[in-house]
Scaffold this motif. Structure first.
Motif, PDB file in Angstrom:
ATOM      1  N   GLN A 160      71.534 -33.410 100.874  1.00  0.00           N
ATOM      2  CA  GLN A 160      72.505 -32.686 101.694  1.00  0.00           C
ATOM      3  C   GLN A 160      72.106 -31.224 101.879  1.00  0.00           C
ATOM      4  N   ARG A 161      72.558 -30.668 102.996  1.00  0.00           N
ATOM      5  CA  ARG A 161      72.333 -29.244 103.252  1.00  0.00           C
ATOM      6  C   ARG A 161      73.258 -28.409 102.357  1.00  0.00           C
ATOM      7  N   GLY A 162      72.975 -27.111 102.320  1.00  0.00           N
ATOM      8  CA  GLY A 162      73.841 -26.199 101.573  1.00  0.00           C
ATOM      9  C   GLY A 162      73.183 -25.682 100.313  1.00  0.00           C
ATOM     10  N   THR A 163      73.991 -25.059  99.472  1.00  0.00           N
ATOM     11  CA  THR A 163      73.476 -24.387  98.285  1.00  0.00           C
ATOM     12  C   THR A 163      74.367 -24.657  97.085  1.00  0.00           C
ATOM     13  N   LYS A 164      73.741 -24.890  95.945  1.00  0.00           N
ATOM     14  CA  LYS A 164      74.452 -25.063  94.682  1.00  0.00           C
ATOM     15  C   LYS A 164      73.928 -24.042  93.683  1.00  0.00           C
ATOM     16  N   ILE A 165      74.830 -23.292  93.089  1.00  0.00           N
ATOM     17  CA  ILE A 165      74.474 -22.311  92.062  1.00  0.00           C
ATOM     18  C   ILE A 165      75.080 -22.776  90.748  1.00  0.00           C
ATOM     19  N   SER A 166      74.255 -22.885  89.717  1.00  0.00           N
ATOM     20  CA  SER A 166      74.755 -23.377  88.433  1.00  0.00           C
ATOM     21  C   SER A 166      74.213 -22.530  87.291  1.00  0.00           C
ATOM     22  N   PHE A 167      74.979 -22.471  86.209  1.00  0.00           N
ATOM     23  CA  PHE A 167      74.588 -21.666  85.054  1.00  0.00           C
ATOM     24  C   PHE A 167      75.489 -22.007  83.874  1.00  0.00           C
ATOM     25  N   ALA A 176      63.982 -29.053 100.425  1.00  0.00           N
ATOM     26  CA  ALA A 176      64.896 -28.480  99.438  1.00  0.00           C
ATOM     27  C   ALA A 176      64.100 -27.748  98.357  1.00  0.00           C
ATOM     28  N   TYR A 177      64.733 -26.687  97.795  1.00  0.00           N
ATOM     29  CA  TYR A 177      64.060 -25.872  96.772  1.00  0.00           C
ATOM     30  C   TYR A 177      65.027 -25.534  95.643  1.00  0.00           C
ATOM     31  N   ARG A 178      64.401 -25.281  94.491  1.00  0.00           N
ATOM     32  CA  ARG A 178      65.147 -24.796  93.334  1.00  0.00           C
ATOM     33  C   ARG A 178      64.627 -23.414  92.965  1.00  0.00           C
ATOM     34  N   TRP A 179      65.537 -22.471  92.864  1.00  0.00           N
ATOM     35  CA  TRP A 179      65.216 -21.087  92.458  1.00  0.00           C
ATOM     36  C   TRP A 179      65.833 -20.865  91.083  1.00  0.00           C
ATOM     37  N   ARG A 180      65.082 -20.274  90.171  1.00  0.00           N
ATOM     38  CA  ARG A 180      65.624 -20.046  88.831  1.00  0.00           C
ATOM     39  C   ARG A 180      65.159 -18.691  88.326  1.00  0.00           C
ATOM     40  N   SER A 181      66.066 -17.971  87.670  1.00  0.00           N
ATOM     41  CA  SER A 181      65.688 -16.674  87.114  1.00  0.00           C
ATOM     42  C   SER A 181      66.633 -16.279  85.992  1.00  0.00           C
ATOM     43  N   SER A 182      66.075 -15.561  85.034  1.00  0.00           N
ATOM     44  CA  SER A 182      66.883 -14.939  83.982  1.00  0.00           C
ATOM     45  C   SER A 182      67.082 -13.466  84.281  1.00  0.00           C
ATOM     46  N   GLY A 183      66.557 -13.025  85.442  1.00  0.00           N
ATOM     47  CA  GLY A 183      66.728 -11.642  85.841  1.00  0.00           C
ATOM     48  C   GLY A 183      65.914 -10.672  85.032  1.00  0.00           C
ATOM     49  N   GLN A 184      64.834 -11.127  84.461  1.00  0.00           N
ATOM     50  CA  GLN A 184      64.025 -10.261  83.604  1.00  0.00           C
ATOM     51  C   GLN A 184      62.711  -9.843  84.254  1.00  0.00           C
ATOM     52  N   GLY A 185      62.656  -9.851  85.576  1.00  0.00           N
ATOM     53  CA  GLY A 185      61.458  -9.379  86.256  1.00  0.00           C
ATOM     54  C   GLY A 185      60.746 -10.436  87.065  1.00  0.00           C
ATOM     55  N   THR A 202      70.465 -20.962  88.160  1.00  0.00           N
ATOM     56  CA  THR A 202      69.686 -21.911  88.952  1.00  0.00           C
ATOM     57  C   THR A 202      70.339 -22.065  90.316  1.00  0.00           C
ATOM     58  N   VAL A 203      69.520 -21.961  91.366  1.00  0.00           N
ATOM     59  CA  VAL A 203      69.998 -22.130  92.735  1.00  0.00           C
ATOM     60  C   VAL A 203      69.231 -23.279  93.371  1.00  0.00           C
ATOM     61  N   GLU A 204      69.950 -24.287  93.827  1.00  0.00           N
ATOM     62  CA  GLU A 204      69.343 -25.407  94.542  1.00  0.00           C
ATOM     63  C   GLU A 204      69.856 -25.374  95.974  1.00  0.00           C
ATOM     64  N   THR A 205      68.934 -25.419  96.937  1.00  0.00           N
ATOM     65  CA  THR A 205      69.355 -25.222  98.325  1.00  0.00           C
ATOM     66  C   THR A 205      68.497 -26.014  99.289  1.00  0.00           C
ATOM     67  N   ARG A 206      69.112 -26.364 100.415  1.00  0.00           N
ATOM     68  CA  ARG A 206      68.380 -26.991 101.513  1.00  0.00           C
ATOM     69  C   ARG A 206      68.935 -26.463 102.825  1.00  0.00           C
TER      70      ARG A 206
END
Length: 650
Positions: free
Chosen positions: A199-206, A179-188, A167-171
């Motif tokens: 706040q600005r910046g990016t958070k990557i969590s898993f 701000a947006y949330r990007w999420r993927s399991s990498g399966q297409g 999960t990627v949360e970024t602004r």
């Protein structure tokens, strides 16, 4: 955080929407949009996870590197943009882990991303893509290998080695950004949704896979950060603890460096408990640009000198933008400089897709060329300005430097000027250069003389040195085993040939300083012939000597023969197998009392068995002096026979 992995900025950034789902996000306020990767993401991820990266820990280096890029960009933008979001926010990277839940998060206060940038950076990694790339490999009939992959960045996707979903949360840093949330399991496919984030910046969590739970332990995370990202420009926090030191000393100018901090830095990167002997900061800008901080160790470990096979990975650390790429990059320096440690940092190198291996390139060759030249200049400066420090360095690393004479022909002349030798006119552990030797040669001397052996004391007692000592002619004393391989290859210096004293073709003056007269010709011939008959195939020839003063005989090599030290080294290298001893020339001092006595015995009774016993003993004694006598049993037995004859009562 992820702006550094844009690899197809000139390609279309149109959204690859499969559908806009009617379902709502968890907070039930915004729709979740689902996008489809253009190429087979599953196939690409399989490649990333199983082929590109040698060590799973690399994922953290990649994420930190991306975060550092984002922070650098926002710092630059803040110089001209007064309306940037959170202008006073600390520029930092923060890590959060939970060893029980196996959760991992990394957050930066960098430039962040808009929705379009999210799609461009994270949604088109395979855009040119896996299909096109694999088709290209197929056409070239190359195997799929991480080192052959083009230079599209997939650093972010290394995270899929250790997790199933990201999960990627970024602004974006723009003041009116969403701000947006990007999420993927990498399966297409991947999803994007609007979220609330102040706040600005990016958070990557898993969540980590069970096999990689070690990366949820504080000690392991700290270890990885210090290994790869210790000198990133921005602080990296785990909870409230800063893990990195930030200070990249190689980025400073020489007058800004303090010995204390440089010494501590050396101990950190070289894993040494002693201070370095010296250090060299380098800053180069031009066709290639890089900064470097190199060190001379204070002493050489024994295995460094000759056990080269175990030292393949020695070399400076290679950084790109202050991020460690290769811990011991042997390609940065030639083999004979492998004792140099330090850091080389450049932005000009092309890396393979995994950033674990440097792709062969003219840039690397140029950096190597510049570093080698700078280092050799450094050594020469030490020799001129700090001779005692250079003497310490040369005593430790001289044998390795000499190897470069036969491998680095570009810098051969520089290396020759660095050579130092003991001689008959130097004190113990003192040295002379070839230049100094030639400057104090007598006007009649046309050659540079040297003698090889195991030790200085052995060489000073060698019969072949007697003439030169008597005449006051300086002779280089070569006691380093490497010398026998490299010194003969010099051939000449300042148009003066280098000549081993063991060669039979040296032109000696027959003038003697003492009153001893050689045998007359009519007496000399029978003596030399009996020596030849007695020794037979053991020697190449027996001749009258003009070099001996106080010794009766000595062994020398023919013009094209190996000297004794070279022969011994060759035999050692081949384990003594199929290495017959070369035949030597025995020189006889016909003015010596022993030889004159033998001449008298021949006149009295040429068949006297003691004559041949004495001749054989003289020959093996010469072998013993140069360390070439294989067995002493017969030698001792024969010596006892001669002592018995000498002590026989008359």
């Amino acid at each position: 955080m992820l702006t550094s992995i844009r690899n197809f900025r000139n390609t279309s950034q149109k959204k690859q929407r499969k559908a806009i789902m009617s379902k709502k996000s968890k907070n039930d306020t915004a729709p979740v949009q689902e996008f489809e990767y253009k190429a087979e993401m599953k196939q690409l991820l399989d490649l990333i996870v199983h082929s590109l990266y040698t060590h799973p820990e690399i994922f953290l280096r990649e994420l930190i590197s991306n975060g550092s890029d984002a922070l650098s960009k926002v710092r630059f933008n803040a110089l001209t943009d007064q309306d940037i979001l959170d202008k006073e926010s600390e520029l930092a990277i923060r890590l959060s882990i939970d060893s029980k839940e196996l959760t991992f998060a990394i957050e930066d206060s960098g430039v962040g991303m808009t929705e379009e940038e999210l799609i461009a950076n994270l949604g088109t990694v395979a855009k040119s893509g896996t299909l096109g790339f694999m088709q290209s490999l197929k056409e070239q009939q190359k195997e799929l290998d991480g080192n052959l992959i083009g230079q599209f960045g997939v650093g972010f996707y290394s995270v899929f080695m250790v997790t199933e979903e990201v999960t990627v949360e970024t602004r974006s840093a723009r003041p009116d950004s969403q701000a947006y949330r990007w999420r993927s399991s990498g399966q297409g496919t991947y999803t994007i949704e609007k979220i609330e984030r102040a706040q600005r910046g990016t958070k990557i969590s898993f969540k980590l896979k069970e096999d990689y739970k070690e990366f949820a332990e504080e000690y392991r995370v700290e270890q990885i950060v210090k290994k790869y990202s210790n000198f990133v420009d921005f602080p990296i926090y785990l909870a409230d603890k800063q893990l990195n030191s930030i200070t990249a000393l190689w980025q400073r100018s020489k007058n800004e460096l303090k010995d204390e901090e440089v010494n501590e830095f050396y101990k950190f990167i070289a894993n040494d408990y002693k201070d370095p002997l010296d250090y060299l900061p380098i800053s180069v800008e031009g066709m290639v640009s890089f900064k470097s901080l190199l060190f001379l160790p204070s002493e050489a470990p024994p295995e460094l000198l000759y056990r080269q096979g175990e030292l393949e990975n020695r070399g400076p650390q290679l950084y790109v933008k202050k991020v460690l790429i290769q811990n011991e990059c042997r390609d940065l320096l030639p083999e004979y400089l492998r004792f140099i440690s330090g850091v080389v940092d450049t932005e000009d190198l092309s890396l393979n897709v995994s950033r674990e291996v440097v792709q062969s390139s003219p840039v690397m060759a140029k950096i190597r060329q510049i570093l080698t030249s700078k280092i050799l200049g450094w050594f020469e400066t030490l020799a001129q300005e700090q001779p005692e420090k250079f003497r310490t360095f040369y005593k430790a690393f001289g044998p390795i430097i000499k190897i470069g004479l036969n491998t680095d022909f570009t810098n051969r002349e520089k290396l020759i000027e660095l050579l130092r030798f003991e001689s008959t006119k130097t004190a113990d552990d003192s040295y002379v250069t070839l230049k100094e030797y030639t400057e104090r040669m007598g006007s009649e001397q046309k050659e540079i003389y040297y003698l090889s052996g195991a030790s200085r004391s052995q060489l000073l007692a060698h019969p072949n040195l007697e003439y030169f000592q008597e005449k006051g002619i300086e002779v280089l004393l070569l006691t380093d085993p490497v010398d026998v391989f490299v010194i003969p290859s010099i051939h000449e210096y300042d148009k003066k040939p280098l000549k081993s004293l063991e060669k039979a073709d040296i032109d000696f003056s027959k003038e003697k300083k003492d009153d001893k007269e050689p045998l007359a010709d009519n007496l000399l011939a029978p003596v030399l012939q009996l020596f030849r008959d007695t020794l037979g195939e053991s020697v190449e020839d027996v001749i009258e000597s003009h070099r001996l003063v106080s010794s009766p005989v000595t062994l020398v090599s023919g013009k094209d023969g190996l000297d004794s030290q070279m022969e011994k080294m060759m035999k050692m290298m081949q384990g003594g197998i199929n290495m017959p001893a070369g035949k030597r020339i025995l020189e006889v001092n016909t003015a010596h009392p022993i030889i004159r006595n033998i001449s008298g015995m021949i006149i009295a009774n040429a068949g006297n068995p003691l004559i041949k016993t004495a001749i054989r003993q003289l020959y093996e004694g010469a072998l013993l002096v140069e360390g070439s006598l294989d067995s002493t049993t017969d030698f001792l037995s024969r010596m006892n026979e001669l002592i018995e004859a000498a002590t026989l009562s008359r």
